[in-house]
Design a protein around this motif. Structure first.
Motif, PDB file in Angstrom:
ATOM      1  N   GLY A  73      -2.031  -5.980  11.457  1.00 11.03           N
ATOM      2  CA  GLY A  73      -3.181  -5.090  11.439  1.00 11.03           C
ATOM      3  C   GLY A  73      -3.024  -3.842  10.593  1.00 11.03           C
ATOM      4  O   GLY A  73      -1.924  -3.395  10.294  1.00 11.03           O
ATOM      5  N   GLY A  74      -4.167  -3.285  10.184  1.00  8.67           N
ATOM      6  CA  GLY A  74      -4.172  -2.004   9.492  1.00  8.67           C
ATOM      7  C   GLY A  74      -3.644  -2.085   8.075  1.00  8.67           C
ATOM      8  O   GLY A  74      -3.454  -3.157   7.515  1.00  8.67           O
ATOM      9  N   TYR A  75      -3.424  -0.950   7.510  1.00 10.63           N
ATOM     10  CA  TYR A  75      -2.917  -0.852   6.141  1.00 10.63           C
ATOM     11  C   TYR A  75      -1.395  -0.835   6.209  1.00 10.63           C
ATOM     12  O   TYR A  75      -0.770   0.203   6.151  1.00 10.63           O
ATOM     13  CB  TYR A  75      -3.431   0.415   5.472  1.00 10.63           C
ATOM     14  CG  TYR A  75      -4.917   0.461   5.218  1.00 10.63           C
ATOM     15  CD1 TYR A  75      -5.503   1.620   4.729  1.00 10.63           C
ATOM     16  CD2 TYR A  75      -5.733  -0.632   5.467  1.00 10.63           C
ATOM     17  CE1 TYR A  75      -6.862   1.680   4.489  1.00 10.63           C
ATOM     18  CE2 TYR A  75      -7.092  -0.582   5.231  1.00 10.63           C
ATOM     19  CZ  TYR A  75      -7.661   0.579   4.733  1.00 10.63           C
ATOM     20  OH  TYR A  75      -8.997   0.642   4.503  1.00 10.63           O
ATOM     21  N   GLN A  76      -0.798  -2.013   6.305  1.00 15.08           N
ATOM     22  CA  GLN A  76       0.641  -2.099   6.459  1.00 15.08           C
ATOM     23  C   GLN A  76       1.283  -2.660   5.201  1.00 15.08           C
ATOM     24  O   GLN A  76       0.723  -3.530   4.558  1.00 15.08           O
ATOM     25  CB  GLN A  76       0.980  -3.023   7.639  1.00 15.08           C
ATOM     26  CG  GLN A  76       0.336  -2.622   8.951  1.00 15.08           C
ATOM     27  CD  GLN A  76       1.020  -1.448   9.598  1.00 15.08           C
ATOM     28  OE1 GLN A  76       2.005  -0.927   9.073  1.00 15.08           O
ATOM     29  NE2 GLN A  76       0.519  -1.035  10.746  1.00 15.08           N
ATOM     30  N   LYS A  77       2.474  -2.179   4.906  1.00 14.99           N
ATOM     31  CA  LYS A  77       3.180  -2.719   3.749  1.00 14.99           C
ATOM     32  C   LYS A  77       3.958  -3.961   4.163  1.00 14.99           C
ATOM     33  O   LYS A  77       4.368  -4.103   5.319  1.00 14.99           O
ATOM     34  CB  LYS A  77       4.118  -1.679   3.157  1.00 14.99           C
ATOM     35  CG  LYS A  77       5.271  -1.303   4.057  1.00 14.99           C
ATOM     36  CD  LYS A  77       6.248  -0.391   3.353  1.00 14.99           C
ATOM     37  CE  LYS A  77       7.428  -0.106   4.271  1.00 14.99           C
ATOM     38  NZ  LYS A  77       8.465   0.710   3.613  1.00 14.99           N
TER      39      LYS A  77
END
Lengths: 114, 114
Positions: free
Chosen positions: A97-101
């Motif tokens: 989820g989300g803006y993850q690297k």
């Protein structure tokens, strides 16, 4: 933070033999897991990914991987390798989820011997 | 019909120079990335943009400046090049920033700083 360990830097294997490339990960949260392949002088290409559900994931070119949560592993397997499978293989992990690297392992060089 | 393209493929330059690498994707993706792959094949994310906005900015020297003129392009400008900047730089794109989506990699730009 998450991390990936690829236990073998090089794996030589004879043509038509089975192969397993090992990958272990570390994370305090739920993750997605990937295997990418890099052929010489090319960019990376997705082989397979685990998001949720069945722990056995099938990918392209006859590869499969099994997610083992208790052992925090995601090993890649192929029952019979070909010369064309010679390449660098990267295991990768990312939190869900989300803006993850995406964090990549250092790669395993698969050398198929004729 | 290249999905993710980079120019140039090879770049040889001297220390102290300024150079740019261009990346274009024709997949209609919202999200683009820059990765650096060092001589040991270790792949590390540098930046990520979603719809022209910066969403991931790793610990990268401020000599590196990404620019996204539109969501199909993500360029990388490097000022005052150093020997340690020598590496292969990969551009990638994905439909959305959710890490569950596959990333599509370009062929790479091999930068050599002398």
């Amino acid at each position: 933070a998450q991390s990936v360990t690829q236990l073998d830097s090089q794996v030589p294997v004879f043509e038509e033999a089975p192969v397993e490339l090992r990958c272990n990960y570390s994370s305090s949260v739920s993750v997605y897991l990937f295997w990418y392949v890099q052929y010489p002088n090319q960019g990376l290409q997705l082989l397979l990914k685990y998001l949720s559900g069945s722990t056995l994931v099938k990918g392209i070119n006859g590869f499969e991987a099994e997610f083992n949560k208790s052992q925090t592993s995601f090993h890649l397997r192929k029952p019979s390798v070909h010369i064309s499978d010679t390449a660098e293989y990267f295991c990768a992990v990312t939190p869900q989820g989300g803006y993850q690297k995406v964090t990549f392992g250092i790669g395993t060089k698969l050398q198929v011997i004729p | 019909d290249t999905a993710v393209s980079q120019t140039p493929k090879y770049l040889v330059t001297q220390m102290g120079n300024d150079k740019s690498i261009k990346c274009e994707q024709n997949l209609g993706h919202d999200t683009m990335y820059w990765y650096k792959q060092d001589s040991k094949k270790f792949l590390k994310i540098m930046f990520s943009y979603n719809n022209k906005e910066l969403i991931i900015n790793e610990t990268v020297p401020n000599r590196f400046s990404p620019k996204s003129p539109d969501k199909a392009h993500l360029n990388l400008h490097i000022n005052s090049l150093e020997l340690g900047d020598s590496a292969v730089y990969f551009c990638a794109s994905s439909p959305q920033p959710d890490p569950a989506y596959e990333q599509y990699f370009g062929p790479g730009t091999r930068l050599t700083v002398t």
